[in-house]
Design a protein around this motif. Structure first.
Motif, PDB file in Angstrom:
ATOM      1  N   ASP A  48       0.843  -1.196   0.000  1.00  0.00           N
ATOM      2  CA  ASP A  48       0.000   0.000   0.000  1.00  0.00           C
ATOM      3  C   ASP A  48       0.884   1.255   0.000  1.00  0.00           C
ATOM      4  O   ASP A  48       2.115   1.156  -0.027  1.00  0.00           O
ATOM      5  CB  ASP A  48      -0.993  -0.002   1.161  1.00  0.00           C
ATOM      6  CG  ASP A  48      -0.353   0.101   2.537  1.00  0.00           C
ATOM      7  OD1 ASP A  48       0.845   0.447   2.657  1.00  0.00           O
ATOM      8  OD2 ASP A  48      -1.059  -0.164   3.522  1.00  0.00           O
ATOM      9  N   TYR A  55      -0.769  -7.892  -0.193  1.00  0.00           N
ATOM     10  CA  TYR A  55      -1.073  -9.070  -1.000  1.00  0.00           C
ATOM     11  C   TYR A  55       0.204  -9.868  -1.184  1.00  0.00           C
ATOM     12  O   TYR A  55       1.264  -9.299  -1.450  1.00  0.00           O
ATOM     13  CB  TYR A  55      -1.620  -8.644  -2.363  1.00  0.00           C
ATOM     14  CG  TYR A  55      -1.811  -9.778  -3.329  1.00  0.00           C
ATOM     15  CD1 TYR A  55      -3.001 -10.482  -3.363  1.00  0.00           C
ATOM     16  CD2 TYR A  55      -0.805 -10.160  -4.192  1.00  0.00           C
ATOM     17  CE1 TYR A  55      -3.174 -11.545  -4.241  1.00  0.00           C
ATOM     18  CE2 TYR A  55      -0.970 -11.210  -5.071  1.00  0.00           C
ATOM     19  CZ  TYR A  55      -2.157 -11.902  -5.087  1.00  0.00           C
ATOM     20  OH  TYR A  55      -2.330 -12.945  -5.943  1.00  0.00           O
ATOM     21  N   ARG A  80      -6.351 -13.138  -6.760  1.00  0.00           N
ATOM     22  CA  ARG A  80      -6.401 -12.030  -5.805  1.00  0.00           C
ATOM     23  C   ARG A  80      -7.839 -11.841  -5.350  1.00  0.00           C
ATOM     24  O   ARG A  80      -8.748 -12.465  -5.874  1.00  0.00           O
ATOM     25  CB  ARG A  80      -5.823 -10.739  -6.384  1.00  0.00           C
ATOM     26  CG  ARG A  80      -6.586 -10.139  -7.529  1.00  0.00           C
ATOM     27  CD  ARG A  80      -5.867  -8.901  -8.072  1.00  0.00           C
ATOM     28  NE  ARG A  80      -6.695  -8.171  -8.994  1.00  0.00           N
ATOM     29  CZ  ARG A  80      -7.573  -7.236  -8.677  1.00  0.00           C
ATOM     30  NH1 ARG A  80      -7.746  -6.884  -7.429  1.00  0.00           N
ATOM     31  NH2 ARG A  80      -8.285  -6.624  -9.595  1.00  0.00           N
ATOM     32  N   VAL A  81      -8.013 -10.976  -4.384  1.00  0.00           N
ATOM     33  CA  VAL A  81      -9.337 -10.672  -3.857  1.00  0.00           C
ATOM     34  C   VAL A  81      -9.555  -9.176  -3.997  1.00  0.00           C
ATOM     35  O   VAL A  81      -8.666  -8.379  -3.687  1.00  0.00           O
ATOM     36  CB  VAL A  81      -9.458 -11.100  -2.378  1.00  0.00           C
ATOM     37  CG1 VAL A  81     -10.800 -10.690  -1.806  1.00  0.00           C
ATOM     38  CG2 VAL A  81      -9.239 -12.601  -2.237  1.00  0.00           C
ATOM     39  N   ASP A  82     -10.722  -8.785  -4.504  1.00  0.00           N
ATOM     40  CA  ASP A  82     -11.081  -7.364  -4.533  1.00  0.00           C
ATOM     41  C   ASP A  82     -12.401  -7.190  -3.789  1.00  0.00           C
ATOM     42  O   ASP A  82     -12.856  -8.101  -3.095  1.00  0.00           O
ATOM     43  CB  ASP A  82     -11.107  -6.797  -5.954  1.00  0.00           C
ATOM     44  CG  ASP A  82     -12.235  -7.337  -6.811  1.00  0.00           C
ATOM     45  OD1 ASP A  82     -13.143  -8.026  -6.291  1.00  0.00           O
ATOM     46  OD2 ASP A  82     -12.226  -7.054  -8.014  1.00  0.00           O
ATOM     47  N   GLU A  83     -13.038  -6.062  -3.954  1.00  0.00           N
ATOM     48  CA  GLU A  83     -14.276  -5.785  -3.214  1.00  0.00           C
ATOM     49  C   GLU A  83     -15.410  -6.743  -3.556  1.00  0.00           C
ATOM     50  O   GLU A  83     -16.361  -6.875  -2.798  1.00  0.00           O
ATOM     51  CB  GLU A  83     -14.723  -4.330  -3.434  1.00  0.00           C
ATOM     52  CG  GLU A  83     -15.027  -3.953  -4.868  1.00  0.00           C
ATOM     53  CD  GLU A  83     -13.799  -3.611  -5.716  1.00  0.00           C
ATOM     54  OE1 GLU A  83     -13.980  -3.460  -6.927  1.00  0.00           O
ATOM     55  OE2 GLU A  83     -12.689  -3.524  -5.187  1.00  0.00           O
ATOM     56  N   THR A  84     -15.312  -7.457  -4.686  1.00  0.00           N
ATOM     57  CA  THR A  84     -16.356  -8.405  -5.067  1.00  0.00           C
ATOM     58  C   THR A  84     -16.036  -9.833  -4.632  1.00  0.00           C
ATOM     59  O   THR A  84     -16.862 -10.710  -4.773  1.00  0.00           O
ATOM     60  CB  THR A  84     -16.577  -8.388  -6.591  1.00  0.00           C
ATOM     61  OG1 THR A  84     -15.382  -8.867  -7.227  1.00  0.00           O
ATOM     62  CG2 THR A  84     -16.935  -7.005  -7.091  1.00  0.00           C
ATOM     63  N   GLY A  85     -14.826 -10.071  -4.136  1.00  0.00           N
ATOM     64  CA  GLY A  85     -14.404 -11.410  -3.728  1.00  0.00           C
ATOM     65  C   GLY A  85     -13.224 -11.875  -4.559  1.00  0.00           C
ATOM     66  O   GLY A  85     -12.508 -11.071  -5.156  1.00  0.00           O
ATOM     67  N   THR A 113      -8.321  -4.861 -13.982  1.00  0.00           N
ATOM     68  CA  THR A 113      -8.270  -3.524 -13.375  1.00  0.00           C
ATOM     69  C   THR A 113      -8.665  -2.419 -14.346  1.00  0.00           C
ATOM     70  O   THR A 113      -8.984  -1.309 -13.924  1.00  0.00           O
ATOM     71  CB  THR A 113      -6.860  -3.221 -12.869  1.00  0.00           C
ATOM     72  OG1 THR A 113      -5.952  -3.244 -13.984  1.00  0.00           O
ATOM     73  CG2 THR A 113      -6.426  -4.223 -11.811  1.00  0.00           C
TER      74      THR A 113
END
Length: 183
Positions: A48, A55, A80-85, A113
């Motif tokens: 970050d 990650y 990877r995982v994002d806000e949707t899973g 992305t």
């Protein structure tokens, strides 16, 4: 041969896209990225803005000769995982050498992305260094270091201040995958 004809039927641009090696007129110039042609197992990390690890998972990076051997294309994949899973991080890069400028032009297309990055650069000592910007103006510096026949480190840096300072955003360590039948 049957596999190739099947691929040509299912993916008609396959035979026009793939090449068996570097174009004879560009053999020396294409060594920089041609050395990566093959399959790599990757250790993928993201950080970050404060530098904290966000990650860390395995991935794969495949490189191949394309476009009459005048370019090297890759596909990078990692879970990877994002806000949707859970999602598959996946994208492709096309690299070609411009003889006029004696630099590489590199275009990354992150299909998950939606990020497209165009960079240019080349060899700086023992490193491969590329620089460019995202569509939003964020500067990028991508560096391949510690390059051997079987290993490399790729580091992706970003700058939000016109290049005065850089922060490490991503690092990947690649180990060449060897064909078990070749052992």
């Amino acid at each position: 041969m049957e596999l190739r004809s099947h691929c040509d039927r299912e993916f008609p641009i396959y035979s026009a896209l793939r090449a068996n090696g570097p174009h004879p007129s560009l053999t020396e110039e294409l060594k920089d990225f041609g050395q990566f042609v093959g399959q790599w197992d990757m250790d993928v990390t993201f950080f970050d803005k404060a530098g904290a690890l966000v990650y860390h998972e395995p991935g794969t990076w495949s490189f191949a000769w394309v476009l009459d051997g005048r370019a090297v294309q890759d596909v990078l994949r990692y879970p990877r995982v994002d806000e949707t899973g859970p999602v598959l991080g996946i994208g492709t890069t096309l690299r070609y050498y411009d003889r006029r400028t004696r630099t590489w032009t590199v275009t990354w297309n992150g299909v998950v992305t939606g990020v497209t990055v165009v960079l240019s650069g080349g060899r700086v000592g023992n490193e491969l260094r590329l620089e460019g910007a995202d569509a939003d103006g964020t500067l990028n510096r991508w560096i391949f270091t510690e390059i051997t026949d079987d290993r490399f480190v790729w580091s992706g840096y970003e700058s939000d201040d016109d290049g005065s300072s850089w922060r490490l955003e991503q690092r990947m360590i690649g180990l060449r995958r060897r064909d078990a039948s070749a052992a």
